[in-house]
Enzyme design. Structure first.
Site, PDB file in Angstrom:
ATOM      1  N   CYS A 118       0.708  -1.105  -0.038  1.00 33.15           N
ATOM      2  CA  CYS A 118       0.167  -0.014  -0.045  1.00 33.15           C
ATOM      3  C   CYS A 118       1.015   1.332   0.098  1.00 33.15           C
ATOM      4  CB  CYS A 118      -0.913  -0.049   1.221  1.00 33.15           C
ATOM      5  SG  CYS A 118      -1.970  -1.560   1.699  1.00 33.15           S
TER       6      CYS A 118
ATOM      7  N   HIS B 273      -2.717   8.017   6.523  1.00 32.55           N
ATOM      8  CA  HIS B 273      -2.943   6.833   5.822  1.00 32.55           C
ATOM      9  C   HIS B 273      -4.258   6.401   6.129  1.00 32.55           C
ATOM     10  CE1 HIS B 273      -1.713   3.252   3.574  1.00 32.55           C
ATOM     11  NE2 HIS B 273      -2.156   2.527   4.529  1.00 32.55           N
TER      12      HIS B 273
ATOM     13  N   HIS C 280      -9.614   2.530  -0.192  1.00 35.98           N
ATOM     14  CA  HIS C 280      -8.357   2.450  -0.301  1.00 35.98           C
ATOM     15  C   HIS C 280      -7.832   2.018  -1.659  1.00 35.98           C
ATOM     16  CE1 HIS C 280      -4.136   1.643   1.014  1.00 35.98           C
ATOM     17  NE2 HIS C 280      -4.385   0.659   1.754  1.00 35.98           N
TER      18      HIS C 280
END
Length: 1984
Positions: free
Chosen positions: A189, A321, A359
């Site tokens: 990620c 995040h 995401h």
């Protein structure tokens, strides 16, 4: 590798620090900046659309089917996807067709996005050719890469060059001809963050000049989604709730984003400067690789800011995040708090774009930066969404150091510094620091000159060109934006085949150019305008005026006056030109043509219709392929452009005419997943279990393992786990066995054919297994219910144990071991057994096959060669796995209750589990389990009810606090259960356990395994019964099943509720003796009368219909037809219970039915004809020719009356209710004229009667109408007429009658046929005779009827109530055939009935409950009763009840025999039998000797046991001998026995003995029932002892009314259980929430007013007995955690209790909370006033006159801003007191701004010499402290005095009182506080939802004012501004908070805290304290 020593670590740290410092400190011009940006996002095709969606809070995560349509448990329904992934402008990139066709969709999107970003920077892609430009791509996985690369069936398709991940970077470098580094970064990620980090370092090191940083993520295949879902990180509902309490995972999302990085010296645009980037990794974590490390994240953020020399206070915002996972969000938020927020010195703003778009995984870092750049460009931070309540435990947010941005928020700083987090799955962490570009746009970018701008652009399509030109033209002219476009298109762009241009200007183009025409062709007005002679406004006005003067449409402008005359000639630069002199114009002239006529100026430059031919010419040249350097026409643009300059990338469009084939997922069944190669080796850990499958010395691969492998393959092809899918195997064949080698492996190829499900397994190209597999969705329905193993005999000779089983296998050659040795036991023929589940399917199924082998009587070896069919349902054994996992976190004393399917089996062989109990219902099994515990050593005491010597032993053990196990056997009925239940309710009672052996069991020995295993479970109650351990529990009694009985009758349970009709069991039978005048008939038909409807609907009370109490229960049914015992067909009447299968009736009220009639015919006759005959003939004395009015003539009564009246030739008048009934009369009774038929629904019939009788009236009126229609009927009577009332309504309501009756000498007669039933026999005989004569004469004849069946009784009543019927309504009970006369088919509810032939015995019959029970028995039919009482009849009430019963014909005998002896019981029974056989015995006897067990004596136990335990035991023995026909043996027990009650251990034991006796009798087939009653109200012992306390709780129950008890008794006696119960369960109250301990105890003691008693009187002196003491002890312990011993309770006083409660509150911190709450209520006492708002400072009254020298004291008021509360204080001070007002019209929402606003009003009072005193109360304390900070910096000497105020205390108060989740709730709370000064708040409560929906405070205030009553507004003026002011001040005070301490934590904010003085009083009253005045005066005098 060796660890670094401390010196080496420091050196390494220093190197890293210096490197980071170098990275973040570039020379001027070398700064790395983001100059170009582009992207595609969910539901957003470019950055602008993305920006708008963010600001509009648009949900970009949606439920869509863009990628797949799939119903899978692990795939969320919602996702976030980008558009058009099947589009690519292949021509632009020069891609071969095959290459474009076989290109990864990610690369298709990425290539175009990269070009857009480059162009957005104002850079033509060609400019990068040959440059050191790096390509850094963040990328994780391609969903289509693998399936494409392994395709080998087609020719060259360019797959390698299209799908290899590395080519995502290389192809871009290849196309753009770049020379810099090119690679992809995969750190999960954080990939894009690491790509940016690499690019940043590469540029700073000089490795490259520019950098392309891009990333793409597409979710094309659900496979990865399923894996993440199973990992538990995805949100099941698909909602990203970042930082929310309900966050449960993230949503996978798509995006493609690109940045162009350049050095600032080369950049034409700067979005932001990259200050620094840094990465680190978590390393090892005990929580696992996927768990984030808050500590390492904190280190990363701390280090990067230190290396970058950036103060934490400079940080404006952090883009987190924040994914929305339960693990990630708290770790990151706390890391940000520790690293940044705690050191920031202000509230740090935090957000996460993942709340908006989900995401995007590898792209997430760049998406976060895009959001940040949007904020920097617009100056507004986009908000988070999906945040309802912040997750608990995020201290930074809870303590206001951090704030989640949930509304659009301004980014204030022009050089704002922003941090961006990007963390990778697996532990990689990246942080980036960006700084906002400072250069701001001036005047929106308008050029200083007025020169128009020519813009020349190119594109792939015509639409692409128009898109750019329209975007520019539709905006205000921005020279910087135009300059970027000039730079971008100054070079030819390859493959841009379309070109275009536009000219944009600030104003009119021609005049802007100052290109004045030589002449103007058109009109004078235009000429004057273009010559600057007139302004535009003047020219327009002139044109309008001229047009109004000329009506001709064709205006002649030549007639216009010369507008140029007033101007100087030298100002005219152009002349007016006519058509004639145009030809004469000189060559080279500039001619402006503004006419509609075309001109041909071959040698002239024509400027026609406003277009400038010069710019137009240049534009046309560009479209023809030339490349004019247009930018040179204009002033040079100073690059980089200012922030806010329009982007270029959203305007770039592509040629997307062609759609390329892109993989679209359909299902999981595909070629690459239906075939699998599997290697099996004993060296692999997962396969080692198979080493236990040895047969004849060979380690064979189990046959069941083949099936398991096929099952796994089948499931994997659908991306499911095998445990998710039940399957069926069919026709399985095993060709040969495979031996497993000790080393090496066996390779198997598993293939499943799609569609058919046929499978094969090959080993070395040889097929070894084949068969068929398919899904079995209904596996649970396929199960076979095998008998439970425990249902087989316990005979050890019939059971094979595990050792025996596998000894037999060894003898046959099966050398099983490990998991293949799991058959625990089986029966002798191996048909049923127990196999242990070890979480291994192969071994489990193999053990099942072993059972089949055991069934074969052979010693030969067998291996399976085929399986016809096997169904596998994984859910069955998954439950067991879940159970085992559940026990892992369970405490040693914890329990697990589980509900399982009925087929679920759980054996006690599970090592860690003890099955406490198992309960089986028709649909499920319920297990109660606990962990096995270690042995403990209690004291063992045997208990017996026949010998109570154990009492002192048990008392001593409890005094010593020892664990005790009491035990008893049921050889003689024992009461240990009731005893222990009560003791365990008392102090230390939890130490006592009970073992009760009700079945044969070994002698009690704690060491015996039979007992030791159960003892180790440490359970309170252990009962061995029915060969198993268990306990007693109260279960809800099921509904009684209906029965088919001989006698049933219709009954309505609830009067007034027609739906409550039911059939009940009756007491009649053919053998029942009848009275002399009674007969019995088997009823075939009964009918419904109006009287029945009145009774059932409740319109008439029972006593009106039945005066005799015994008959008032049976009110419906008065006639019948049927067959009597002699076989005669008869019809008749009865006074009650006529709708019944049997009817008893008066022998004078029946007649034999004529042969020509059916029984149905006959049922229509009795009541109606009897009523009419009785009314008209016997009462009315009707004669031939009489006039008669018959109401409701089509009813039964009406038709009967018509028949009789017609026979007597009367003058008949009738009324009916409907037209249908009128028609019926005319058709069937033509004798009645139409004008004699009236309406019964109104009073119109009155006029009909008067008209037809000529006002004479009617002789006889048969009335059934009521109210006004009855009165109208009376008025219709003739002189001496008779009114015959058959209706009951007005009679029952005692309605008044008109005196007109007396004037007419008329008479009113109530017709009660019931009276005939009670009349003398002659009257009844006379009536029947008249009826029989009528039958013979033919005028009594059957009536029309409608027939309902017996099960339609409710329907029949409703039909009659509707008034639709004509004639009679019948209920059919039997067929008419005589043979079937005894059959009644309706199922009825059972009911307790007594038999008049038998005797009923009630022991304790003269007690309160006994008398009520006796009365109930009599109502149920008992006529012989024996009441046992030790003392006999004692009072008048006893005698009165007996006398009443005797009037019912009841024989009552009072017996005083002693039932506590066996002889006495025998005498009682014999005495009863003398009256008649005993049918039922009820034992209600009781002797109460209540005391806590510690105070009990053996004598008390004996006294309680005697009338209950001993008497019941003797009655049991006696009735077994003497009462052969006994149907009921009933004992009244108590809830004190079943649930326990403190102080009643002896009573509980006595009742328990009775219950055991009843169980023994039931076991022996004898009648018995013990009823556990709760407290009974109104009568009995409890009612006598607690007359006034109706809410007394006994054993958890409230008092039950005696009527309710008797109703329940009817149910309880008809069930077949030995012990039943009826109680009203008390609600559980939390006293701690409503009472203090003092109030709770006072409630128990009955003290209603504490002022009436002394606080120092002991509870014992106030009347507390031992039971009250126990209750008080429990209340104090459970509800208030105040622990006292039973002895201490006796000496406790309210004064002592108050002290104990205060101590408890101090320990728990309640006193601080109390002070805060108290302060909150006093904080706001006034509504802020708007008076004198213009004054900032005001002089207040004091002890000093003006002009006198004295100290100055400045006073800052509370949050209301009002000085009224301070009047006493200020007027008492020896100083000049100045009050400082807060702004009313312009309040501030921060303390700092409020102080700044207030400061100017203080300046006039400041002095360098003398100190200034500031007194701040409450809110004023906060403002004062801030003012001190401002003044101390200027050198002023300030002394601050705070009155009950500090930042911590005030904030705590406000936050406690206004602790609301949202701003809207906070505003409503403020408004409610204001409104509370005017009206009660409950008036506003109804408006709360509406207030929440209002958009702002002003709208809420409007609604508030509108909702107030007008009189409230008149009392006090409420202004909007008052609410605004109060709201802003309270909001300001809520901003900071520290926990309270003694000095309000002032020492933490003051260097020199002089002193803290305590003044008595609260927040308000302290201001009126002389002590406060004294304290302040001393401070002022001392300092002065």
């Amino acid at each position: 590798m060796t660890d670094l020593n401390e010196t080496q670590e420091k050196e390494l740290f220093n190197v890293n620090f210096q490197y980071g410092r170098w990275l973040s400190s570039p020379p001027a011009g070398e700064e790395v900046v983001i100059s170009g940006m582009s992207g595609r996002f969910p539901e957003s095709d470019n950055v602008y659309e993305f920006r708008d969606n963010l600001f509009n809070k648009t949900e970009m995560v949606t439920e869509n089917e863009k990628r797949w349509k799939l119903d899978h448990p692990d795939v969320p329904k919602r996702s976030a996807n980008i558009n058009n992934i099947n589009k690519l402008d292949a021509g632009y990139f020069g891609l071969h067709y095959r290459q474009a066709k076989n290109l990864d969709p990610s690369l298709k999107v990425l290539m175009e996005t990269v070009i857009e970003a480059i162009m957005d920077a104002g850079v033509n892609p060609l400019e990068l050719k040959g440059s050191k430009t790096g390509v850094f791509i963040g990328f994780c996985y391609s969903d289509v890469e693998n399936m494409t690369l392994v395709e080998m069936t087609k020719s060259q398709q360019f797959c390698v060059t299209g799908f290899l991940k590395s080519l995502l970077a290389h192809r871009l470098s290849y196309y753009l001809r770049l020379k810099g580094p090119s690679f992809i970064v995969d750190t999960a990620c954080s990939s894009s963050g690491n790509a940016l980090h690499s690019a940043f370092k590469s540029m700073r090191s000089g490795e490259c000049e520019n950098a392309i940083v891009a990333s793409c993520n597409l979710t094309i295949h659900p496979g990865v989604t399923i894996q993440f879902s199973r990992l538990g990180v995805l949100s099941p509902e698909g909602i990203p709730r970042v930082f929310d309490q309900d966050a449960n995972g993230y949503v996978r999302s798509e995006a493609c984003t690109c940045f162009l990085l350049q050095k600032s010296k080369n950049a034409k645009r700067i979005y932001a400067q990259i200050i620094n980037t840094k990465v680190n990794t978590d390393g090892f974590k005990k929580e696992g690789i996927t768990f984030p490390s808050s500590r390492v994240q904190e280190e990363l953020m701390t280090e990067i800011y230190r290396e970058s020399s950036i103060e934490f206070s400079e940080l404006s915002y952090v883009e987190a995040h924040g994914t929305g996972t339960q693990a990630g969000d708290p770790e990151e938020a706390n890391a940000i708090d520790r690293a940044l927020a705690k050191n920031c010195g202000k509230e740090l703003l935090v957000g996460s774009v993942k709340s908006n778009i989900g995401h995007t995984e590898p792209v997430s870092g760049l998406c976060s930066i895009v959001k940040v750049l949007i904020a920097m460009e617009t100056g507004l931070i986009p908000p988070n969404i999906n945040l309802r309540r912040v997750r608990k435990g995020l201290e930074g947010i809870e303590q206001n150091r951090m704030k989640i941005v949930t509304e659009t928020t301004e980014l204030l700083e022009h050089d704002a510094v922003v941090g961006v987090n990007n963390f990778g799955f697996g532990g990689n962490n990246c942080h980036m620091i960006l700084q906002r570009f400072k250069k701001r746009k001036i005047d929106g970018g308008l050029p200083k000159d007025d020169v128009p701008r020519l813009i020349c652009v190119s594109g792939r399509t015509n639409e692409a060109v128009l898109k750019i030109l329209n975007d520019v033209s539709n905006k205000s002219l921005d020279e910087e934006h135009v300059g970027l476009l000039h730079q971008l298109y100054k070079t030819n762009t390859p493959n841009h085949f379309y070109r275009g241009y536009a000219i944009v200007s600030k104003r009119d183009i021609i005049k802007d150019l100052e290109c004045f025409p030589t002449c103007v062709f058109g009109n004078k007005i235009a000429t004057a305008y273009y010559n600057n002679i007139v302004q535009l406004e003047e020219a327009v006005s002139a044109a309008i005026e001229f047009s109004q003067m000329n009506s001709d449409a064709n205006l002649n402008f030549q007639t216009l006056p010369d507008l140029a005359d007033s101007k100087e000639k030298n100002q005219t630069k152009g002349d007016y030109l006519t058509c004639q002199n145009f030809i004469k114009s000189s060559k080279g002239a500039v001619i402006l043509n503004i006419s509609d006529l075309p001109l041909n100026g071959e040698d002239n430059l024509l400027v026609q219709n406003g277009d400038v031919n010069l710019l137009d010419l240049l534009g046309r040249l560009y479209t023809q392929g030339y490349l004019p350097q247009v930018h040179k026409l204009y002033p040079q643009i100073k690059f980089p452009v200012s922030r806010g300059t329009s982007m270029v990338s959203p305007s770039v469009q592509w040629n997307h005419d062609k759609s390329w084939t892109t993989y679209k997922f359909s299902d999981f069944t595909s070629w690459d997943t239906e075939q699998r190669v599997h290697r099996i080796s004993l060296l692999y850990e997962d396969h080692q279990f198979m080493s236990g499958h040895c047969i004849d010395g060979r380690n064979l691969l189990p046959a069941t393992e083949y099936l398991h492998l096929v099952w796994q393959t089948y499931a994997q092809s659908r991306r499911l786990l095998s445990s998710d899918i039940p399957v069926v195997f069919e026709d399985c064949k095993f060709m040969r066995a495979v031996t497993l080698p000790k080393s090496g492996y066996v390779k198997l190829l598993i293939t499943i054919q799609r569609g058919t499900g046929k499978f094969e397994i090959l080993e070395k190209d040889s097929m070894i297994v084949s068969g068929r597999i398919h899904h079995c969705p209904n596996a649970s329905e396929q199960q076979v219910n095998l008998p439970n193993f425990h249902s087989f005999s316990d005979n050890k000779l019939e059971i094979l144990k595990q050792d025996d089983i596998y000894r037999e296998f060894y003898l046959r050659g099966y050398n099983y071991s490990g998991l293949f040795k799991s058959i625990k036991r089986c029966n002798a023929d191996a048909s049923t057994g127990l196999i242990k589940w070890e979480n291994n399917w192969s071994a489990f199924m193999d053990n099942m096959l072993q059972m089949k082998i055991l069934q074969c009587d052979t010693r030969l070896l067998f291996v399976p060669i085929g399986i016809k069919k096997i169904i596998i349902d994984p859910k069955i054994l998954q439950q067991l796995n879940t159970l085992k996992q559940s026990f892992v976190p369970l405490s040693k004393n914890g329990f697990i209750l589980t509900r399982e399917d009925i087929s679920f089996s759980l054996e006690n062989d599970i090592d860690e589990i003890d099955i406490v109990t198992e309960y089986v219902t028709p649909n499920e099994r319920i297990f109660l389990m606990k962990k096995k515990v270690e042995n403990y050593e209690p004291k063992f005491i045997e208990v017996s009810s026949s010998n109570v010597n154990w009492i002192p032993v048990l008392q001593k053990a409890l005094n010593l606090g020892k664990d005790v196990i009491t035990h008893a056997t049921n050889r003689d009925p024992e009461g240990i259960l009731g005893l222990i239940n009560c003791i365990r309710r008392e102090s230390n009672g939890n130490l006592v356990k009970c073992f009760f052996m009700m079945d044969d069991a070994p002698e009690f020995d704690p060491q015996h395994s039979f007992y030791s295993k159960q003892i180790n479970k440490n359970l309170a109650i252990n009962i061995y019964k029915d060969k198993s351990w268990g306990t007693y529990r109260h279960l809800l009694l099921e509904e009684r099943p209906k029965i088919n009985c001989e006698h049933s009758y219709a009954y309505f349970k609830s009067r007034g509720d027609i739906s409550s009709f039911e059939w009940l069991e009756g007491a009649l039978c053919k053998e029942v003796p009848l009275k002399e005048e009674q007969l019995l008939v088997s009823t075939c038909y009964s009918s419904i009368n109006f009287k029945d409807v009145m009774a059932a609907s409740g319109r008439v009370n029972p006593e009106i219909l039945q005066s005799h109490r015994l008959d008032q229960e049976f009110l419906i049914g008065f006639e019948f037809s049927g067959i009597d015992l002699s076989g005669r067909r008869i019809a008749g009447m009865t006074n009650t219970q006529g709708i019944s299968s049997y009817v008893t009736f008066d022998s004078s009220l029946f007649w034999t039915i004529p042969d020509s009639w059916t029984l149905e015919d006959a049922a229509t006759v009795p009541v109606v004809y009897s009523t009419v005959l009785y009314a008209l003939l016997m009462v009315g004395e009707m004669k031939s020719g009489s006039s008669v009015l018959i109401h409701s003539a089509t009813g039964g009564i009406g038709l009967a009356a018509l028949n009789i009246c017609l026979h007597y030739k009367c003058d008949i008048y009738v009324t009916v209710g409907t037209q249908e009934k009128r028609v019926y009369l005319k058709e069937n009774y033509p004798q009645i004229p139409d004008d004699h038929i009236g309406n019964s629904r109104d009073t119109s019939f009155e006029q009909m009667i008067k008209k037809q009788t000529r006002n004479k009236g009617i002789d006889l009126i048969l009335n059934s109408l009521s109210e006004d229609k009855l009165q109208a009927s009376i008025r219709c009577l003739a002189q001496e007429g008779k009114f015959l009332e058959i209706g009951k309504y007005d009679l029952a309501n005692d309605s008044s009658l008109n005196l007109l009756l007396m004037e007419k000498e008329a008479s009113y007669h109530g017709i009660f046929l019931d009276d005939v039933f009670r009349d003398i026999k002659e009257m009844k005989t006379k009536l029947v005779k008249r009826l029989v004569e009528g039958i013979g004469a033919g005028f009594v004849k059957p009536l029309p009827r409608i027939v309902f069946n017996a099960d339609e009784i409710e329907k029949s009543y409703r039909y009659m109530m509707s008034g639709q019927h004509i004639g009679r309504i019948l209920i059919k009970l039997r067929n008419e055939e005589q043979d079937n006369a005894n059959k009644f088919q309706i199922m009825s509810n059972p009911r307790f009935n007594c038999d008049i032939r038998y005797t009923y015995v009630v022991i304790g019959g003269l007690g309160g409950v006994g008398l009520e029970l006796t009365d109930w028995l009599i109502l149920r039919g008992a006529r012989k009763l024996v009441l046992s009482s030790r003392s006999g009849v004692q009072n008048g009430y006893h005698q009165q009840r007996i006398n009443v019963w005797k009037t019912y014909g009841v024989e009552v005998t009072i017996s005083t025999t002693d039932v506590t002896t066996e002889q006495g019981c025998e005498d009682l029974v014999r005495e009863a039998n003398a009256l008649g056989p005993v049918d039922a015995i009820f034992n209600l006897a009781v002797v109460l000797k209540d005391a806590l067990f510690q105070n009990q004596t053996q004598e008390n136990f004996e006294a309680s046991l005697a009338p209950k335990a001993h008497a019941t035991l003797y009655l049991d023995r006696v009735t077994r001998k003497l009462c052969r026909k006994l149907r009921y043996f009933v004992v009244f027990s108590s809830v004190s026995c079943g649930r326990g009650n403190p102080g009643q251990s002896n009573y509980g034991m006595a009742n328990s003995v009775m219950e055991r006796i009843c169980e023994n009798r039931k076991r022996d087939g004898l009648p018995a029932v013990a009823i556990q009653w709760g407290a009974i109200g109104e009568v009995g012992l409890v009612a006598k002892l607690q007359k006034d306390n109706k809410e007394l709780v006994i054993g958890g129950t409230l008092q039950q009314k005696i009527s309710s008890c008797l109703e329940a008794l009817d149910v309880l006696l008809k069930h077949n259980y030995p012990v039943v119960s009826s109680m009203v369960v008390a609600e559980k109250h939390d006293r701690s929430g409503a009472f203090s301990a003092v109030e709770a105890v006072a409630n128990v003691l009955g003290v209603k007013d504490m002022k009436t008693i002394s606080q120092y009187t002991t509870f014992a002196e106030l009347g507390m007995d031992s039971m009250m003491g126990t209750e008080i002890n429990q209340i104090l312990e459970k509800d208030f955690e105040i622990y006292v011993t039973p002895k201490e309770v006796m000496t406790l006083t309210f004064a002592k209790l108050t002290e104990m409660e205060a101590d408890k509150m101090k320990k728990s911190g309640n006193i601080v909370d109390e002070k805060i709450e108290e302060g909150t209520n006093l904080l706001i006492q006034f509504i802020p006033s708007g008076e004198n708002v213009e004054l900032g400072a005001v002089t207040l009254n004091s002890q000093v006159d003006s002009g006198v020298e004295a100290p100055i004291v400045l006073v800052l008021p509370g949050v209301e801003g009002d000085f009224k509360p301070l009047e006493y204080l200020t007027s008492s001070l020896n100083a000049h007191v100045i009050g400082i007002r807060y702004s009313y019209n312009n309040p501030k929402d921060s303390i700092q701004e409020t102080a700044q606003n207030t400061l100017p009003h203080i300046q006039n009072y400041l002095s360098r010499k003398n100190p200034i005193y500031i007194v701040g109360h409450s809110f004023g304390a906060l403002v004062g402290l801030e003012i001190i900070c401002l003044l101390e910096k200027k050198g002023h000497n300030i002394i601050m005095i705070l009155i009950d105020g500090s930042p911590t205390y005030l904030t705590s108060s406000l936050k406690k009182h206004f602790a609301h989740e949202t701003e809207a709730h906070f505003q409503i709370a403020i408004l409610n506080k204001i409104a509370s000064f005017v009206i009660p708040l409950d008036i506003l409560a109804q408006h709360e939802d509406t207030l929440l929906k209002c958009k702002d405070l002003e709208e809420r205030m409007d609604l508030l004012l509108a909702s107030l009553p007008s009189e409230a507004i008149n009392k006090q003026k409420l202004e909007k501004q008052a609410a605004v002011a109060l709201y802003m001040r309270c909001k300001a005070a809520k901003l900071s908070m520290i926990d309270e301490e003694d000095d309000y934590q002032m020492s933490k904010i003051c260097d020199n805290l002089a002193e803290v003085t305590t003044i008595d009083g609260d927040h308000a009253t302290v201001l009126n304290s002389p002590d406060l005045v004294k304290a302040i005066s001393e401070i002022v005098a001392l300092k002065s």
